[in-house]
Design a protein around this motif. Structure first.
Motif, PDB file in Angstrom:
ATOM      1  N   ASN A  66      -7.707  -0.327   8.396  1.00 43.35           N
ATOM      2  CA  ASN A  66      -6.345   0.139   8.146  1.00 43.35           C
ATOM      3  C   ASN A  66      -5.713  -0.500   6.908  1.00 43.35           C
ATOM      4  O   ASN A  66      -4.672  -1.151   6.980  1.00 43.35           O
ATOM      5  CB  ASN A  66      -5.462  -0.133   9.373  1.00 43.35           C
ATOM      6  N   PRO A  67      -6.332  -0.324   5.747  1.00 49.65           N
ATOM      7  CA  PRO A  67      -5.738  -0.880   4.529  1.00 49.65           C
ATOM      8  C   PRO A  67      -4.489  -0.109   4.107  1.00 49.65           C
ATOM      9  O   PRO A  67      -4.259   1.035   4.510  1.00 49.65           O
ATOM     10  CB  PRO A  67      -6.845  -0.685   3.485  1.00 49.65           C
ATOM     11  N   ALA A  92      -3.057   2.021   6.931  1.00 47.07           N
ATOM     12  CA  ALA A  92      -1.786   1.558   7.483  1.00 47.07           C
ATOM     13  C   ALA A  92      -0.594   2.194   6.787  1.00 47.07           C
ATOM     14  O   ALA A  92       0.493   2.290   7.358  1.00 47.07           O
ATOM     15  CB  ALA A  92      -1.692   0.034   7.367  1.00 47.07           C
ATOM     16  N   GLY A  93      -0.783   2.624   5.553  1.00 44.89           N
ATOM     17  CA  GLY A  93       0.298   3.219   4.783  1.00 44.89           C
ATOM     18  C   GLY A  93      -0.138   3.358   3.346  1.00 44.89           C
ATOM     19  O   GLY A  93      -1.263   2.996   2.965  1.00 44.89           O
ATOM     20  N   ALA A 191       5.230   5.528   3.791  1.00 45.26           N
ATOM     21  CA  ALA A 191       4.963   5.658   2.358  1.00 45.26           C
ATOM     22  C   ALA A 191       6.075   4.961   1.588  1.00 45.26           C
ATOM     23  O   ALA A 191       7.250   5.080   1.934  1.00 45.26           O
ATOM     24  CB  ALA A 191       4.886   7.131   1.955  1.00 45.26           C
ATOM     25  N   LEU A 192       5.688   4.245   0.533  1.00 46.13           N
ATOM     26  CA  LEU A 192       6.645   3.577  -0.337  1.00 46.13           C
ATOM     27  C   LEU A 192       6.494   4.177  -1.735  1.00 46.13           C
ATOM     28  O   LEU A 192       5.388   4.209  -2.289  1.00 46.13           O
ATOM     29  CB  LEU A 192       6.371   2.068  -0.372  1.00 46.13           C
ATOM     30  N   GLN A 247       5.073  -4.842   7.233  1.00 39.83           N
ATOM     31  CA  GLN A 247       5.657  -3.901   8.195  1.00 39.83           C
ATOM     32  C   GLN A 247       4.635  -2.843   8.615  1.00 39.83           C
ATOM     33  O   GLN A 247       4.520  -2.522   9.803  1.00 39.83           O
ATOM     34  CB  GLN A 247       6.880  -3.229   7.588  1.00 39.83           C
ATOM     35  N   ALA A 248       3.868  -2.324   7.636  1.00 39.86           N
ATOM     36  CA  ALA A 248       2.868  -1.299   7.946  1.00 39.86           C
ATOM     37  C   ALA A 248       1.789  -1.853   8.871  1.00 39.86           C
ATOM     38  O   ALA A 248       1.376  -1.197   9.836  1.00 39.86           O
ATOM     39  CB  ALA A 248       2.251  -0.776   6.649  1.00 39.86           C
TER      40      ALA A 248
END
Length: 257
Positions: A66-67, A92-93, A191-192, A247-248
């Motif tokens: 989960n990178p 992860a995100g 998503a950022l 957080q992710a």
């Protein structure tokens, strides 16, 4: 995993090495770039399949769990290639830095005009075989990525590793016309979206379009940066990305509990 932009290489992220104190940091060279293999056939670059499977191969080979995928500029397209092909179940995100969820003719009209009308951004000579013209265009392209002039040493260093990307590869990478909005709309992970206030390669309409596309998106704008906030405001960028990643990862751990 940091995925660099068009004509660049993993050395773009030297100022993110400090993140290795708290995270496992993976910084590959994309196919056709840096020290990676450089096939010259167009079909090695013009669809999602090759890019997505390259990212998947890194995840599988290094047994990453989960990178967070961080894509700068064209690297954001590669992240979107991965999502389009494999979905988001095993990450992860994602973070897009000066990037977009459409490319080429599919870009927002204002962004396409801005990229086309600026000769240093269009940098057509970077795709030609005239070495002197190519080198001059590459140096100008490198500088236009930043809102303030680079030092002579940094400009020479970055121009050098940009020149490792052959003209044929550059041409193939710049020829894509993609719309990732359908796969973006299916994202369940966070998503950022980040861009610089003085951005010339990926102006604000591209970031705003990405914000509208992802269901779980947040945005950060860097007031003192152009196309490369991870370099121009590295301390803030590293802090912001660390908070997002933490957080992710915590959401993944919470879901597994």
């Amino acid at each position: 995993m940091f995925i660099h932009g068009y004509s660049q290489c993993g050395l773009s992220f030297l100022r993110q090495h400090a993140l290795a104190d708290n995270f496992r940091v993976i910084i590959p060279d994309l196919r056709g770039h840096g020290q990676s293999d450089k096939p010259l056939n167009v079909d090695a670059y013009d669809t999602s399949t090759s890019w997505a499977h390259d990212v998947r191969a890194i995840i599988d080979t290094l047994t990453l769990q989960n990178p967070v995928l961080v894509g700068w500029s064209m690297g954001g397209w590669v992240v979107n290639d991965y999502i389009r092909t494999f979905g988001d179940a095993e990450i992860a995100g994602l973070a897009l830095v000066g990037s977009s969820i459409t490319t080429g003719r599919m870009l927002p009209p204002a962004a396409l005009a801005a990229r086309t009308n600026n000769p240093d951004v269009a940098a057509t000579a970077m795709r030609g075989d005239d070495l002197a013209a190519n080198l001059t265009a590459t140096a100008k392209f490198v500088q236009v990525c930043f809102s303030t002039p680079l030092s002579a040493d940094d400009l020479a260093f970055m121009t050098g590793f940009n020149m490792l990307c052959p003209p044929a590869v550059r041409n193939a990478c710049r020829s894509r016309n993609e719309d990732y909005r359908p796969s973006s709309a299916n994202m369940t992970k966070p998503a950022l979206i980040l861009w610089g206030q003085h951005e010339q390669l990926a102006p604000a309409p591209m970031g705003e379009q990405a914000m509208d596309a992802f269901p779980n998106a947040s945005a950060l704008i860097y007031e003192n940066s152009g196309h490369a906030p991870f370099w121009e405001e590295a301390d803030r960028f590293n802090t912001d990305l660390s908070a997002f990643a933490a957080q992710a990862f915590s959401q993944i751990q919470g879901a597994a509990a």
